[in-house]
Design a protein around this motif. Structure first.
Motif, PDB file in Angstrom:
ATOM      1  N   ALA A  40       0.823  -1.213   0.000  1.00 19.73           N
ATOM      2  CA  ALA A  40       0.000   0.000   0.000  1.00 19.73           C
ATOM      3  C   ALA A  40       0.858   1.266   0.000  1.00 19.73           C
ATOM      4  O   ALA A  40       0.364   2.351  -0.279  1.00 19.73           O
ATOM      5  N   ILE A  41       2.128   1.119   0.277  1.00 23.56           N
ATOM      6  CA  ILE A  41       3.036   2.270   0.338  1.00 23.56           C
ATOM      7  C   ILE A  41       3.559   2.565  -1.062  1.00 23.56           C
ATOM      8  O   ILE A  41       3.945   1.648  -1.788  1.00 23.56           O
ATOM      9  N   GLN A  42       3.574   3.833  -1.437  1.00 27.32           N
ATOM     10  CA  GLN A  42       4.081   4.200  -2.756  1.00 27.32           C
ATOM     11  C   GLN A  42       5.491   3.658  -2.930  1.00 27.32           C
ATOM     12  O   GLN A  42       6.308   3.684  -2.006  1.00 27.32           O
ATOM     13  N   SER A  60      -0.427  -3.415   5.085  1.00 25.02           N
ATOM     14  CA  SER A  60      -0.267  -1.963   5.030  1.00 25.02           C
ATOM     15  C   SER A  60      -1.551  -1.334   4.518  1.00 25.02           C
ATOM     16  O   SER A  60      -2.363  -1.984   3.865  1.00 25.02           O
ATOM     17  N   ASP A  62      -3.056   2.652   2.954  1.00 22.27           N
ATOM     18  CA  ASP A  62      -2.799   4.006   2.487  1.00 22.27           C
ATOM     19  C   ASP A  62      -3.966   4.870   2.972  1.00 22.27           C
ATOM     20  O   ASP A  62      -5.011   4.951   2.324  1.00 22.27           O
ATOM     21  N   ASP A  78      -0.312   9.472   6.150  1.00 22.33           N
ATOM     22  CA  ASP A  78      -0.257   8.682   4.921  1.00 22.33           C
ATOM     23  C   ASP A  78      -0.442   7.174   5.102  1.00 22.33           C
ATOM     24  O   ASP A  78      -1.313   6.588   4.473  1.00 22.33           O
ATOM     25  N   TYR A  79       0.397   6.511   5.909  1.00 22.37           N
ATOM     26  CA  TYR A  79       0.432   5.037   5.870  1.00 22.37           C
ATOM     27  C   TYR A  79       0.389   4.384   7.237  1.00 22.37           C
ATOM     28  O   TYR A  79       0.935   4.907   8.209  1.00 22.37           O
TER      29      TYR A  79
END
Length: 177
Positions: A40-42, A60, A62, A78-79
């Motif tokens: 889910a993290i960029q 994870s 977002d 964000d995360y």
């Protein structure tokens, strides 16, 4: 033969369900869409976040994307990351954000206030429990200074303010317990 196939599918479904992490289940209960590991993290931030030896990422979320439409002007965190360590699951919260100015501390605190308000909602109670587990090992709220200059100084007034609020001092790479 068909009855055997039906039983096999049921067993596979049950075993897949039972392997779902507590973090993934808690995120789903909160109405979020969890992803496996760090997915889910960029991509640009993933390599800056590692799990300590003996720990593994178990999911994870977002948050920024999940609430962007409903809360477009909010200071969103964000995360969220689930970590499994010694059979215990923990929730850590990571915010990739520049640390190029002391004014960024106020922005981070606004984001933390938003996140804590979410965690206090009944739908987020299971994520809040996992966050409390993480807090027993140190700071559950982490600042990833992924870009730009680092203008914050350890021991400064801003560093003390971050510590008082429970945010780890910004770092270029995170190693979560």
């Amino acid at each position: 033969m068909n009855s055997m196939r039906g039983r096999s599918r049921t067993k596979a479904t049950v075993s897949k369900t039972s392997s779902t992490s507590m973090f993934m289940a808690a995120a789903s209960a909160a109405g979020l869409s969890p992803a496996e590991g760090k997915q889910a993290i960029q991509h640009q931030y993933r390599s800056g976040i590692q799990a300590a030896d003996g720990s593994r990422f178990c999911g994870s979320v977002d948050l920024d994307a999940a609430f962007a439409q409903a809360e477009p002007h909010a200071s969103r965190w964000d995360y969220g990351l689930g970590i499994q360590r010694n059979g215990v699951e923990l929730a850590f919260w990571v915010e990739p954000h520049p640390a190029s100015s002391t004014s960024e501390v106020a922005r981070m605190i606004a984001k933390l206030d938003w996140l804590k308000a979410k965690l206090s909602q009944p739908a987020f109670s299971r994520l809040n429990e996992l966050t409390r587990n993480a807090m027993q090992l140190g700071l559950a709220f982490r600042w990833l200074a992924a870009s730009g200059e680092m203008r914050l100084v350890p021991g400064s007034r801003q560093a003390r303010l971050l510590a008082e609020r429970g945010i780890a001092f910004p770092t270029r790479h995170l190693r979560l317990p």
